[in-house]
Design a protein around this motif. Structure first.
Motif, PDB file in Angstrom:
ATOM      1  N   SER A 145     -15.220 -39.147   9.182  1.00  0.00           N
ATOM      2  CA  SER A 145     -15.716 -40.521   9.066  1.00  0.00           C
ATOM      3  C   SER A 145     -14.726 -41.505   9.675  1.00  0.00           C
ATOM      4  O   SER A 145     -15.119 -42.445  10.385  1.00  0.00           O
ATOM      5  CB  SER A 145     -15.975 -40.874   7.598  1.00  0.00           C
ATOM      6  N   ASN A 146     -13.446 -41.305   9.411  1.00  0.00           N
ATOM      7  CA  ASN A 146     -12.441 -42.194   9.978  1.00  0.00           C
ATOM      8  C   ASN A 146     -12.321 -42.023  11.490  1.00  0.00           C
ATOM      9  O   ASN A 146     -12.082 -42.991  12.211  1.00  0.00           O
ATOM     10  CB  ASN A 146     -11.087 -41.955   9.302  1.00  0.00           C
ATOM     11  N   PHE A 147     -12.486 -40.812  11.968  1.00  0.00           N
ATOM     12  CA  PHE A 147     -12.478 -40.588  13.411  1.00  0.00           C
ATOM     13  C   PHE A 147     -13.663 -41.293  14.063  1.00  0.00           C
ATOM     14  O   PHE A 147     -13.533 -41.924  15.123  1.00  0.00           O
ATOM     15  CB  PHE A 147     -12.506 -39.092  13.710  1.00  0.00           C
ATOM     16  N   LEU A 148     -14.822 -41.203  13.431  1.00  0.00           N
ATOM     17  CA  LEU A 148     -16.020 -41.866  13.945  1.00  0.00           C
ATOM     18  C   LEU A 148     -15.803 -43.376  14.029  1.00  0.00           C
ATOM     19  O   LEU A 148     -16.204 -44.031  15.001  1.00  0.00           O
ATOM     20  CB  LEU A 148     -17.213 -41.544  13.044  1.00  0.00           C
ATOM     21  N   LEU A 149     -15.155 -43.958  13.015  1.00  0.00           N
ATOM     22  CA  LEU A 149     -14.855 -45.385  13.029  1.00  0.00           C
ATOM     23  C   LEU A 149     -13.790 -45.716  14.072  1.00  0.00           C
ATOM     24  O   LEU A 149     -13.849 -46.743  14.752  1.00  0.00           O
ATOM     25  CB  LEU A 149     -14.368 -45.836  11.648  1.00  0.00           C
ATOM     26  N   GLY A 150     -12.794 -44.826  14.203  1.00  0.00           N
ATOM     27  CA  GLY A 150     -11.669 -45.097  15.089  1.00  0.00           C
ATOM     28  C   GLY A 150     -12.019 -45.054  16.560  1.00  0.00           C
ATOM     29  O   GLY A 150     -11.400 -45.756  17.371  1.00  0.00           O
ATOM     30  N   LYS A 201     -22.914 -45.921  15.999  1.00  0.00           N
ATOM     31  CA  LYS A 201     -22.810 -44.584  15.405  1.00  0.00           C
ATOM     32  C   LYS A 201     -22.365 -44.587  13.939  1.00  0.00           C
ATOM     33  O   LYS A 201     -22.919 -43.832  13.129  1.00  0.00           O
ATOM     34  CB  LYS A 201     -21.875 -43.717  16.253  1.00  0.00           C
ATOM     35  N   PRO A 202     -21.372 -45.403  13.528  1.00  0.00           N
ATOM     36  CA  PRO A 202     -21.035 -45.421  12.099  1.00  0.00           C
ATOM     37  C   PRO A 202     -22.206 -45.854  11.216  1.00  0.00           C
ATOM     38  O   PRO A 202     -22.402 -45.331  10.117  1.00  0.00           O
ATOM     39  CB  PRO A 202     -19.884 -46.429  12.027  1.00  0.00           C
ATOM     40  N   GLY A 203     -23.003 -46.825  11.719  1.00  0.00           N
ATOM     41  CA  GLY A 203     -24.189 -47.235  10.978  1.00  0.00           C
ATOM     42  C   GLY A 203     -25.238 -46.147  10.925  1.00  0.00           C
ATOM     43  O   GLY A 203     -25.888 -45.929   9.891  1.00  0.00           O
ATOM     44  N   LEU A 204     -25.414 -45.432  12.037  1.00  0.00           N
ATOM     45  CA  LEU A 204     -26.378 -44.327  12.053  1.00  0.00           C
ATOM     46  C   LEU A 204     -25.963 -43.216  11.088  1.00  0.00           C
ATOM     47  O   LEU A 204     -26.818 -42.558  10.480  1.00  0.00           O
ATOM     48  CB  LEU A 204     -26.498 -43.768  13.473  1.00  0.00           C
ATOM     49  N   ALA A 205     -24.644 -43.024  10.936  1.00  0.00           N
ATOM     50  CA  ALA A 205     -24.172 -42.019   9.980  1.00  0.00           C
ATOM     51  C   ALA A 205     -24.575 -42.404   8.555  1.00  0.00           C
ATOM     52  O   ALA A 205     -25.017 -41.551   7.769  1.00  0.00           O
ATOM     53  CB  ALA A 205     -22.650 -41.879  10.081  1.00  0.00           C
ATOM     54  N   LEU A 206     -24.457 -43.693   8.230  1.00  0.00           N
ATOM     55  CA  LEU A 206     -24.855 -44.151   6.899  1.00  0.00           C
ATOM     56  C   LEU A 206     -26.370 -44.056   6.720  1.00  0.00           C
ATOM     57  O   LEU A 206     -26.853 -43.719   5.628  1.00  0.00           O
ATOM     58  CB  LEU A 206     -24.388 -45.585   6.681  1.00  0.00           C
ATOM     59  N   LEU A 207     -27.118 -44.354   7.767  1.00  0.00           N
ATOM     60  CA  LEU A 207     -28.574 -44.179   7.692  1.00  0.00           C
ATOM     61  C   LEU A 207     -28.930 -42.716   7.432  1.00  0.00           C
ATOM     62  O   LEU A 207     -29.860 -42.411   6.670  1.00  0.00           O
ATOM     63  CB  LEU A 207     -29.223 -44.645   8.999  1.00  0.00           C
ATOM     64  N   GLY A 208     -28.181 -41.810   8.070  1.00  0.00           N
ATOM     65  CA  GLY A 208     -28.394 -40.390   7.813  1.00  0.00           C
ATOM     66  C   GLY A 208     -28.118 -40.027   6.360  1.00  0.00           C
ATOM     67  O   GLY A 208     -28.868 -39.258   5.742  1.00  0.00           O
ATOM     68  N   THR A 239     -24.475 -31.249  -0.106  1.00  0.00           N
ATOM     69  CA  THR A 239     -24.703 -32.636   0.311  1.00  0.00           C
ATOM     70  C   THR A 239     -23.580 -33.118   1.214  1.00  0.00           C
ATOM     71  O   THR A 239     -23.817 -33.783   2.237  1.00  0.00           O
ATOM     72  CB  THR A 239     -24.806 -33.543  -0.927  1.00  0.00           C
ATOM     73  N   THR A 240     -22.328 -32.794   0.864  1.00  0.00           N
ATOM     74  CA  THR A 240     -21.192 -33.198   1.687  1.00  0.00           C
ATOM     75  C   THR A 240     -21.230 -32.511   3.042  1.00  0.00           C
ATOM     76  O   THR A 240     -20.933 -33.125   4.078  1.00  0.00           O
ATOM     77  CB  THR A 240     -19.872 -32.871   0.966  1.00  0.00           C
ATOM     78  N   ALA A 241     -21.584 -31.223   3.053  1.00  0.00           N
ATOM     79  CA  ALA A 241     -21.680 -30.490   4.318  1.00  0.00           C
ATOM     80  C   ALA A 241     -22.723 -31.119   5.229  1.00  0.00           C
ATOM     81  O   ALA A 241     -22.516 -31.217   6.454  1.00  0.00           O
ATOM     82  CB  ALA A 241     -22.012 -29.029   4.042  1.00  0.00           C
ATOM     83  N   ALA A 283     -22.104 -32.710   8.920  1.00  0.00           N
ATOM     84  CA  ALA A 283     -22.888 -32.278  10.081  1.00  0.00           C
ATOM     85  C   ALA A 283     -23.490 -33.467  10.816  1.00  0.00           C
ATOM     86  O   ALA A 283     -23.519 -33.499  12.056  1.00  0.00           O
ATOM     87  CB  ALA A 283     -23.988 -31.318   9.631  1.00  0.00           C
ATOM     88  N   VAL A 284     -23.972 -34.463  10.077  1.00  0.00           N
ATOM     89  CA  VAL A 284     -24.542 -35.666  10.703  1.00  0.00           C
ATOM     90  C   VAL A 284     -23.493 -36.353  11.563  1.00  0.00           C
ATOM     91  O   VAL A 284     -23.763 -36.740  12.719  1.00  0.00           O
ATOM     92  CB  VAL A 284     -25.077 -36.630   9.621  1.00  0.00           C
ATOM     93  N   ARG A 285     -22.287 -36.499  11.047  1.00  0.00           N
ATOM     94  CA  ARG A 285     -21.221 -37.186  11.794  1.00  0.00           C
ATOM     95  C   ARG A 285     -20.780 -36.358  13.007  1.00  0.00           C
ATOM     96  O   ARG A 285     -20.479 -36.912  14.066  1.00  0.00           O
ATOM     97  CB  ARG A 285     -20.049 -37.480  10.855  1.00  0.00           C
ATOM     98  N   ALA A 286     -20.729 -35.052  12.844  1.00  0.00           N
ATOM     99  CA  ALA A 286     -20.355 -34.193  13.971  1.00  0.00           C
ATOM    100  C   ALA A 286     -21.398 -34.285  15.088  1.00  0.00           C
ATOM    101  O   ALA A 286     -21.054 -34.324  16.272  1.00  0.00           O
ATOM    102  CB  ALA A 286     -20.197 -32.757  13.498  1.00  0.00           C
TER     103      ALA A 286
END
Length: 459
Positions: free
Chosen positions: A315-320, A332-339, A370-372, A376-379
């Motif tokens: 998550s931090n890499f996605l933001l960074g 993309k960070p917003g799409l991750a939260l939508l996911g 759920t965490t996995a 996966a969504v962020r990856a």
């Protein structure tokens, strides 16, 4: 690397200080004072949620423009007054009329609204890590003050003094002339921040599910597992440094790999203890449950904990790697939260059926699944940029944890009072930490590179 070592040490110290302060507060304060603290915490959570609409963007704006610090100070003071006013209304409606609590609410909200911590995380990381020692020392001293004066006001005063070192480190004279401009810029990210709040609130629904399935028993197990997971505090101390570095780093992938090696090793060390000695953790935290299902749930929780480390790092890499200073729900960070929000109904249903069928172990398994899915969504959103992280960090970490499930570990510990249970485990703890590091380094090229850099720095 020196700032990371300082951060890990401060995280360890933070864990000890938090334990000392927590015991002082929960054991010494009378019931009425604890109730006042609970009401205050609920009000401060409201203020913090409102502050998030501007504080989320502090590191990103400062990474783009170092000179924006005085302008953000002005904005933070104005916005914190509005946030504290909304929280004060909640406090009044909850029946609290203690003037001291309102004063503490406004002071702590103002301190939380300052951008000094964000500034230090981007530009002066060693100072930030060093100041955390001073803050935690104030917390330890505060624990003894609370024992002498067991009131909610004393506990809150300690929190104010804890916040002062970081707040004062980079203070400038606030400038208000750009406040409206910065507020308009931050408002563009309101859709993303609203998604973040919605995702957090959706996560809170799991408490209702576990309460409906298992009542107080399952919720108490969930609380014990949460307390055991707090042992990753040293890893959490590195995260703001990693995020600040990513915002300014040229080679973001390498920065994420090196910091990720440190973060995930610390998660892995705790997870390895859960996998190989779950009975010891239960004996230390909840000895009355040694004969129940909590031991197996603790053992299963090792996987869930390590996956949560992947989620934090990714998550931090996605933001960074996001180039914009302020982004929206369509980035993309917003799409991750939508996911995450889209997966919530499935996650809640899975949690209900797994906990109903398998009790505490099912609850942990549902959490891991759920965490996995969130990882996966962020990856997927990161695409090729995520592959080095998976290959050089995540898979080696999972392989290392699997070893602790398969290999029997020596049992040099014994159960007794809290001190005996804790101290007798030290040899096992050192062995587990050393073995986890050795295997993780053997499997992970990024961890080997981080160790070489550490060796050169310490030589």
């Amino acid at each position: 690397m020196s700032s990371r070592l300082l951060a890990v040490g401060s995280g360890v110290f933070s864990l000890v200080a938090s334990l000392v302060f927590m015991v002082a507060v929960t054991r010494r304060l009378p019931e009425g004072e604890l109730a006042q603290l609970a009401r205050f915490n609920a009000a401060f959570a409201i203020a913090s949620a409102a502050l998030g609409y501007i504080t989320t963007w502090y590191p990103r704006i400062l990474a783009r423009d170092r000179g924006a610090l005085p302008d953000l100070l002005g904005l933070g003071l104005i916005f914190s007054a509005a946030a504290a006013s909304a929280a004060a209304l909640y406090l009044a409606l909850s029946g609290v009329w203690d003037p001291a609590l309102y004063l503490f609410l406004f002071v702590l909200t103002a301190l939380a609204g300052l951008p000094t911590g964000a500034y230090l995380s981007v530009y002066r990381q060693t100072l930030l890590a060093s100041l955390s020692y001073l803050s935690q020392a104030a917390k330890v001293v505060g624990a003894f003050v609370v024992r002498l004066f067991p009131t909610a006001d004393t506990a809150l005063a300690v929190n104010v003094f804890m916040s002062l070192p970081t707040a004062a480190a980079s203070l400038r004279r606030p400038r208000l002339r750009r406040a409206a401009e910065l507020l308009r810029e931050a408002a563009r990210g309101a859709s993303y921040q609203t998604l973040a709040l919605a995702a957090a609130y959706a996560g809170g629904l799991y408490v209702y599910v576990y309460g409906a399935v298992g009542g107080d028993r399952l919720l108490s197990y969930s609380y014990v597992l949460f307390q055991a997971s707090k042992a990753v505090y040293p890893a959490l101390a590195i995260v703001p440094l990693m995020y600040g570095s990513l915002l300014r780093a040229g080679d973001k992938a390498r920065r994420a790999l090196l910091d990720g090696a440190a973060v995930l090793y610390l998660y892995l060390a705790v997870a390895a203890v859960m996998a190989s000695a779950p009975d010891w953790l239960v004996a230390f935290l909840r000895p009355g449950e040694l004969s129940g299902e909590l031991v197996e749930a603790m053992r299963a929780n090792a996987v869930a904990l390590l996956l949560s480390g992947f989620h934090l790092h990714l998550s931090n890499f996605l933001l960074g790697v996001e180039e914009k200073a302020v982004f929206t729900a369509r980035d993309k960070p917003g799409l991750a939260l939508l996911g995450d929000l889209a997966l919530t109904p499935v996650g809640l249903a899975l949690a209900y059926y797994a906990a109903s069928a398998f009790g505490a172990v099912g609850m942990v398994a549902a959490s891991a699944a759920t965490t996995a899915a969130a990882v996966a969504v962020r990856a997927l959103l990161l695409g090729a940029a995520a592959r080095p992280l998976v290959a050089r960090l995540y898979l080696p970490a999972l392989g290392t944890l699997a070893l602790f499930y398969l290999l029997p570990m020596p049992r040099w510990y014994k159960f007794g009072d809290a001190a005996t249970t804790l101290l007798s485990f030290i040899p096992n703890g050192l062995l587990i930490a050393a073995l986890a590091l050795a295997v993780f380094a053997a499997l992970s090229p990024a961890t080997r590179e981080a160790l070489v850099l550490l060796y050169r720095r310490l030589r």
